[in-house]
Design a protein around this motif. Structure first.
Motif, short mmCIF file in Angstrom:
data_model
loop_
_atom_site.label_atom_id
_atom_site.label_comp_id
_atom_site.label_asym_id
_atom_site.label_seq_id
_atom_site.Cartn_x
_atom_site.Cartn_y
_atom_site.Cartn_z
N LYS A 1 -0.78 -15.80 -24.44
CA LYS A 1 -0.57 -17.24 -24.39
C LYS A 1 -1.02 -17.71 -23.01
N GLY A 2 -1.06 -19.00 -22.81
CA GLY A 2 -1.55 -19.53 -21.54
C GLY A 2 -0.49 -19.47 -20.45
N ALA A 3 -0.97 -19.48 -19.20
CA ALA A 3 -0.03 -19.41 -18.07
C ALA A 3 -0.43 -20.33 -16.93
N GLY A 4 -1.44 -21.15 -17.15
CA GLY A 4 -2.01 -21.89 -16.03
C GLY A 4 -1.19 -23.05 -15.52
N GLU A 5 -0.29 -23.56 -16.34
CA GLU A 5 0.35 -24.82 -15.96
C GLU A 5 1.86 -24.75 -15.87
N ALA A 6 2.42 -23.59 -16.25
CA ALA A 6 3.88 -23.47 -16.31
C ALA A 6 4.52 -23.77 -14.96
N GLY A 7 3.90 -23.29 -13.89
CA GLY A 7 4.48 -23.51 -12.57
C GLY A 7 4.60 -24.99 -12.25
N THR A 8 3.54 -25.72 -12.54
CA THR A 8 3.53 -27.16 -12.25
C THR A 8 4.51 -27.91 -13.16
N CYS A 9 4.69 -27.38 -14.35
CA CYS A 9 5.60 -28.00 -15.32
C CYS A 9 7.03 -27.99 -14.80
N GLY A 10 7.48 -26.86 -14.34
CA GLY A 10 8.91 -26.72 -14.06
C GLY A 10 9.34 -27.11 -12.67
N ALA A 11 8.41 -27.02 -11.70
CA ALA A 11 8.83 -27.16 -10.30
C ALA A 11 9.47 -28.51 -9.96
N PRO A 12 8.87 -29.65 -10.38
CA PRO A 12 9.49 -30.92 -9.96
C PRO A 12 10.94 -31.06 -10.43
N GLY A 13 11.20 -30.68 -11.66
CA GLY A 13 12.57 -30.78 -12.18
C GLY A 13 13.51 -29.85 -11.46
N ALA A 14 13.04 -28.63 -11.19
CA ALA A 14 13.91 -27.66 -10.51
C ALA A 14 14.22 -28.11 -9.09
N VAL A 15 13.21 -28.63 -8.39
CA VAL A 15 13.42 -29.12 -7.02
C VAL A 15 14.38 -30.30 -7.03
N MET A 16 14.17 -31.22 -7.96
CA MET A 16 15.04 -32.40 -8.02
C MET A 16 16.48 -31.98 -8.28
N ASN A 17 16.67 -31.08 -9.22
CA ASN A 17 18.03 -30.64 -9.52
C ASN A 17 18.67 -29.94 -8.34
N ALA A 18 17.87 -29.20 -7.60
CA ALA A 18 18.41 -28.50 -6.43
C ALA A 18 18.85 -29.51 -5.36
N ILE A 19 18.03 -30.52 -5.13
CA ILE A 19 18.40 -31.53 -4.13
C ILE A 19 19.68 -32.25 -4.58
N ASN A 20 19.71 -32.63 -5.85
CA ASN A 20 20.88 -33.37 -6.33
C ASN A 20 22.13 -32.50 -6.37
#
Lengths: 793, 161
Positions: free
Chosen positions: A747-766
């Motif tokens: 399966k593809g793997a090129g975009e998963a990192g970009t997909c999850g990072a903003p949400g994970a960073v936001m949740n960590a800050i909050n």
């Protein structure tokens, strides 16, 4: 002919599949000996620079190019009206995105300029510097028009309509209503709601966009050297809009200095360059300088989403609804359109979870700002961040640990195939396995304990999780079904030469991800030769099979399967020839390490160079009824599912300085399931690069426009990109649920990192800010926004 | 604009003379006049680091220097540092760790990393990140680059090549 080998194709002796083989063809890049398009010099090559509109919206009254024409070295000045005689305009719509509309766009503006940076005139000169001298001297008179720069008011009654013939500024709208959301909210113990904002940002490829068009009038041939991800798509479009036979057009992509979805679109200035080459009957080169890149490379994101989620006290999510608004450019980008990102938000949001009541609406409006279109992870970062953000809000509302809420609601690992709220089928995902692995890898409980202890000392650390799904290996349902000539299939041709060397030409393209490397690994494994014996050719429409290229996390899953099939068949053909030479049954033979061997004992029988010698130079010694074929082509297109979904989960650990608003990214962890992994080091490289690209949008990157549609920070000093010092180490682990739609199972793997990072960073800050009753929801999370959330500014 | 000025420099050990416009940057001089295309141009304002070369022994943004300013100077580019083997160990470590994807930032990254390791081969990951922060890479997320530089530093410290 059947292959009776009892070994799995992925597990053959000396298989390179699953091994972190260093990429075979990159030493030249390390020595500065690559060939990027800017390194190519053609005889009689002219250079074009564009006079670009300083206004976001205006009518062109007059263009005076007399002074510019006098500059020594200026060859020709061309306006939009003249160029329109050579090149037809285009409309960026897809028929399967119902109701989508957009106005015809010209290579150079004809009457109306619709964004700051749109080309108004082209100056072709002996070199770029002289062309720019000419550009400076062009005088354009404009009648300024009202600027539509605010997506919130773009559809209001009194707002100026950018293209009056379309009736309004609406480009596309998509709604989805599944189950009974109102009942789901009524049954919930808590209904949480939030509004999230995602700033506009852009790709900032290290190599700017570049094209050299070489029209040769004697035979009516057009050769285009282009930094691109989709050469066959562009070949079709050049022919179509120049009214040429497509067979006369060749597109060559040499080394590409990063792409990320930036270089998969039809840019007006590039189309103009091709048209100018035809008009002037000589090669013309255009290289976007960095200032031009910021106002013309596609932008992405810029969403405002109001979202609600219902949850019971036991942690069960009952339903979700949201309203997404996004403002794109004055035109929908051609040919992939500017509607896909919003469509993806509707399709993907909440996708990892079991709740069945879902109401989604996305509205795409036109603005007098630079065009927006598909950029790495298209829609996924929005879909992931809004769902993961509101899930964390819900967890706080019921006092449950965010990891527990996820465990409660993630689709069980034994529930597949699973039909999502979007109606799409998940073949096989592994959310719980990934969650467990992640929590263990990061020592979640230990971090929580440390967090509590540090809070006592006034240190605010946060942990953020983001579960995700990703669309990969798209079938023809993505673009082909909408009428665009964007191929979902790929092909690989393998050829064995007399010395046993193998050349593989593939229709997937290389922009640094390692498409050439995984092709070499798969071909070496499936034919049975050492990887040093495989040469890969890609990025040239004349010598590779027809195919899609590299985008949408498709190259390995689709092009890799084509490589496997081609390599297998070449091996079979070799065995038949060797069988005739050895008077052995082909099925008793195998090819391993460049040698024909007995399949049972591994005993060496015949070197491939001997097979090649006989085939190419002594065919007279082979049986008369055996025509040896040492060239094989195979193709593959996903058939079983419209998309192959992957899944994964990310976690960020951050520390917020509550005095300065600065957020320190301490560490990131990712668990990803992309099925069969061909080269772990390359997959990890994709994930790490993707995560940091996602962090860029979450923390730093922002195309800041004023009310007049003027981009305020269109340079690399004022537009912040992630640099090494601010970025964390990223630890990665894998689960593997191969797709059964292909033998390779990738399966593809090129975009998963970009997909999850903003949400994970936001949740960590909050999470860090939660004891202070502060919260951020507007990306990028600059120190100023953090301080505002804390009520300190 | 057409006045040409003589520029004589030593590039990768060889003296060269060209007559150029005053406005020609050193990066364009290397790329266009000398066809040394390993020096890449990314932003033309000294931010991205892709054009990094060594000028008179110091790493320099060649897009921020006019060719005429470099007159009389000694310039080393990625091609020269490859030919003389000075960065061979770094290149090997970058290759093995896949510390490059598209390769566009790589020549500048290597030259900057080499400078750091010459000063401080035992640089910590944090120090490596700090030192490389003038070189923009969009592909790798930096982690693999830091790994490769760290590995090379250890090898150089241990005397291993």
């Amino acid at each position: 002919m059947s292959d009776n080998s009892t070994l799995s194709e992925l597990d053959r002796p000396n298989s390179y599949i699953g091994r972190s083989v260093p990429r075979p063809n990159i030493r030249r890049l390390l020595e500065g000996r690559g060939t990027y398009t800017d390194d190519i010099v053609l005889p009689r090559m002219a250079h074009v620079a564009f006079h670009r509109s300083p206004h976001a919206h205006a009518m062109i009254k007059s263009i005076n190019s007399e002074a510019a024409a006098q500059v020594p070295g200026v060859i020709r000045i061309v306006t939009g009206r003249e160029l329109a005689e050579v090149m037809t305009p285009w409309v960026g719509v897809l028929s399967h995105l119902a109701g989508m509309k957009s106005a015809p766009q010209h290579a150079i503006a004809v009457n109306q300029v619709c964004w700051q940076g749109e080309a108004v005139a082209a100056v072709v000169a002996e070199n770029r510097a002289v062309a720019e001298d000419g550009v400076e001297l062009i005088e354009v008179e404009y009648d300024e028009l009202p600027v539509v720069a605010d997506m919130e008011t773009a559809l209001d009654e009194g707002t100026h309509v950018i293209h009056p013939e379309l009736g309004d500024n609406l480009i596309f709208q998509r709604e989805l209503d599944v189950g009974d959301v109102d009942a789901a909210f009524a049954e919930a113990d808590e209904v949480v709601e939030e509004t999230y904002r995602f700033g506009r940002h852009t790709g900032v490829t290290t190599e700017p966009r570049i094209i050299i068009a070489d029209y040769e009038p004697a035979e009516d041939n057009l050769t285009v050297y282009l930094s691109s991800q989709a050469p066959h798509m562009m070949k079709n479009l050049y022919a179509k809009h120049l009214d040429m036979e497509e067979d006369k057009v060749r597109v060559i992509c040499k080394d590409v200095g990063g792409s990320f979805g930036i270089k998969v679109h039809t840019y007006a200035d590039e189309m103009a360059t091709v048209a100018l080459s035809k008009l002037l009957k000589r090669p013309v080169k255009f290289l976007a300088d960095r200032l031009e890149s910021f106002v013309t490379d596609i932008h992405a994101r810029d969403h405002r989403v109001k979202i609600r989620l219902g949850i019971k006290k036991d942690g069960t999510i009952t339903g979700m609804e949201f309203d997404d608004l996004t403002g794109v450019g004055p035109y929908s980008m051609y040919p992939r359109t500017s509607g896909i990102e919003a469509n993806q938000v509707v399709v993907l949001t909440g996708g990892p979870y079991t709740f069945k009541n879902y109401r989604a609406k996305a509205t795409v409006v036109a603005l007098n700002l630079n065009l927006m279109c598909q950029y790495r992870a298209v829609g996924h970062p929005i879909a992931c961040a809004i769902a993961e953000g509101i899930v964390d809000d819900a967890a706080r509302a019921i006092g449950m640990d965010p990891a527990e809420v996820r465990r409660k609601n993630l689709i069980p690992d034994d529930a597949y195939p699973y039909i999502a709220n979007s109606g799409l089928t998940y073949e096989k995902l592994s959310h719980h396995q990934c969650l467990d692995k992640l929590l263990e890898m990061m020592d979640y409980d230990g971090l929580r304990q440390e967090q509590a202890e540090l809070r006592e000392k006034g240190v605010y650390r946060g942990i953020g999780l983001a579960s995700m799904i990703e669309v990969t290996n798209p079938s023809p349902m993505f673009y082909g079904a909408g009428g665009a000539f964007i191929s979902a299939q790929d092909g690989v041709t393998v050829r064995m030469d007399h010395n046993g060397g193998v050349t593989a030409s593939t229709s997937i393209t290389e922009q640094g991800q390692g498409a050439d490397a995984i092709t070499a690994q798969i071909v070496a494994s499936s034919v049975g030769v050492d990887i040093e014996k495989v040469r890969v050719v890609s990025g040239d429409t004349e010598v590779t099979p027809y195919g899609g290229g590299t985008w949408a996390s498709r190259a390995t899953g689709i092009g890799g399967e084509a490589a496997l099939r081609a390599g297998k068949q070449l091996r079979q053909n070799i065995k038949v020839i060797a069988g005739a030479m050895l008077q052995a049954e082909p099925d008793t033979l195998d090819v391993q390490g460049g040698t024909v061997v007995d399949i049972d004992t591994g005993k060496e029988r015949l070197a491939l160079s001997e097979v090649g010698r006989v085939v190419y130079f002594r065919g007279d010694t082979l049986p008369k009824d055996l025509q040896p074929e040492l060239v094989v082509s195979r193709h593959y297109v996903p058939k079983e599912f419209p998309f192959t979904f992957t899944n994964g989960i990310q976690a960020f650990h951050v520390e917020v300085d509550t005095d300065t608003g600065f957020v320190k990214l301490l560490k990131c962890w990712v668990v990803e399931d992309c099925g069969t992994v061909i080269n772990p080091q390359l997959v990890d490289g994709q994930i790490r690069g993707g995560v940091i690209q996602g962090v860029g949008g979450a923390m730093l990157e922002h195309c800041i426009y004023d009310d007049n549609g003027q981009l305020q920070n269109a340079n690399m000093a004022d537009y912040m990109v992630p640099m090494a010092v601010e970025m964390p180490d990223i630890e990665i682990a894998h689960c593997s649920s191969p797709t059964k739609d292909s033998e390779l199972g990738a399966k593809g793997a090129g975009e998963a990192g970009t997909c999850g990072a903003p949400g994970a960073v936001m949740n960590a800050i909050n999470d860090a800010l939660s004891p202070l009753s502060a919260k951020v929801n507007n990306m990028p999370f600059t120190p100023e926004k953090v301080l505002k959330a804390l009520g300190k500014v | 604009m057409s006045t040409l000025y003589p520029v004589t420099v030593t590039v990768n050990g060889s003296p060269v003379t060209r007559h150029v416009e005053a406005r020609l940057s050193l990066s364009d001089f290397l790329r266009q006049e000398l066809e040394l295309t390993g020096t890449h141009v990314g932003c033309e304002q000294g931010v991205c680091g892709a054009c990094t070369v060594r000028l008179d022994g110091r790493i320099t943004r060649s897009c921020l220097v006019f060719a005429v300013q470099a007159d009389g100077g000694e310039i080393e580019t990625v091609e020269g540092l490859s030919d003389n083997g000075e960065i061979d160990d770094l290149q090997t470590a970058f290759h093995e760790r896949n510390a490059l994807q598209c390769g566009y930032c790589t020549p500048g990254m290597l030259i900057t990393a080499n400078e750091l390791l010459k000063k401080n081969p035992s640089a910590s990951r944090a120090e490596i990140r700090e030192e490389l922060s003038g070189n923009y890479c969009r592909c790798t997320g930096y982690h693999a680059i830091v790994d490769a530089v760290e590995t090379t530093g250890r090898q150089r410290q241990g005397g291993a090549k």
